[in-house]
Structures are given as structure tokens and as C-alpha cells.
Design a protein around this motif. Sequence first.
Motif, PDB file in Angstrom:
ATOM      1  N   PHE A  20      14.786  22.280  86.782  1.00 41.74           N
ATOM      2  CA  PHE A  20      15.715  23.103  86.010  1.00 41.74           C
ATOM      3  C   PHE A  20      16.691  23.820  86.933  1.00 41.74           C
ATOM      4  N   GLU A  24      20.814  23.278  87.227  1.00 45.29           N
ATOM      5  CA  GLU A  24      21.804  24.336  87.048  1.00 45.29           C
ATOM      6  C   GLU A  24      22.930  24.184  88.059  1.00 45.29           C
ATOM      7  N   PRO A 107      11.399  26.433  80.858  1.00 48.31           N
ATOM      8  CA  PRO A 107      12.515  25.595  80.456  1.00 48.31           C
ATOM      9  C   PRO A 107      12.083  24.559  79.425  1.00 48.31           C
ATOM     10  N   THR A 116      17.309  19.679  80.650  1.00 51.67           N
ATOM     11  CA  THR A 116      16.553  20.920  80.647  1.00 51.67           C
ATOM     12  C   THR A 116      17.453  22.104  80.302  1.00 51.67           C
ATOM     13  N   THR A 117      16.877  23.070  79.617  1.00 53.00           N
ATOM     14  CA  THR A 117      17.575  24.298  79.272  1.00 53.00           C
ATOM     15  C   THR A 117      16.530  25.371  78.982  1.00 53.00           C
ATOM     16  N   PRO A 118      16.850  26.626  79.262  1.00 52.67           N
ATOM     17  CA  PRO A 118      15.894  27.679  78.932  1.00 52.67           C
ATOM     18  C   PRO A 118      15.994  28.135  77.478  1.00 52.67           C
TER      19      PRO A 118
END
Length: 133
Positions: A20, A24, A107, A116-118
Amino acid sequence: MKTVKVKLVGLEPLTSIIAFELSEFLSGVGAFALPRERDVVIDLSGSSNSSLNIAPLVNVLKGVLDRLGIAGDYVIEVDENTITVRALSSERVAEILEQVKKNSLRPEICPHCGFTTPYPEVMREHIKIHYLL
């Protein structure tokens, strides 16, 4: 397809978090990192930045590990298309994993492509793409 494999030895519990954090950074240059069970694969095929090679990726990886709190507790070995990170202290990795769980940094990972993302809301919208195409 140009890929770089990041082998994580002793850091396996942090694979998703490391992927993750790498994603970013990489999203700004058109690349992304995909977590696997014991490693992370960095896909550079969509990157327009031709100068993005192993050396800058090692620096980014060091920054990610330092931000997680592992500074000085790992060794990095570099081959042609593989970066191997070995944890020197399994206790430190366990501490960081506990800290991450406390901070609830989990994530969301797409089961179809590894995105992926939070944010769960972003993931729900992303997954819809797989069923619309």
C-alpha cells in the motif's frame, strides 16, 4: 511487462501495508505494487518515467520501512529484478504489526487486481468496475 519483485524475509505480516505504501508513491508515476503472500511485485509497465529503475525503488522502499519504524532493523540486497529485504529483528516486526493494528491501518485490497486503498468506500466503487466491464 516490466516488474520488480520485492522479497520480504521476516516481514511477511507487513506485506499488504508495504505494498500500500509503495503504491501511494508509485501511483504518481503510473506504476503500482501488488501484495502477494511473501513478497510485493512492482509493475512498471504503465510508467512513463523511463528513469524509474531499481535504485530509486530501493530509496522509496527504505523510506517506507523507515516510516513504519523499522529503521536500522533490516538489510536490503539487490539483484537485477529483485530487491530482498531481510528483517533483523522479528520482535520489532511484531511490535510494528501490533502498532498498526492499534492504529487500525487496514488497507482494502481488491481481490481481482490488487488495487489498494485505505478507504472502504473507494474500494466498493473500484470493485464495481470489475463487474461492469
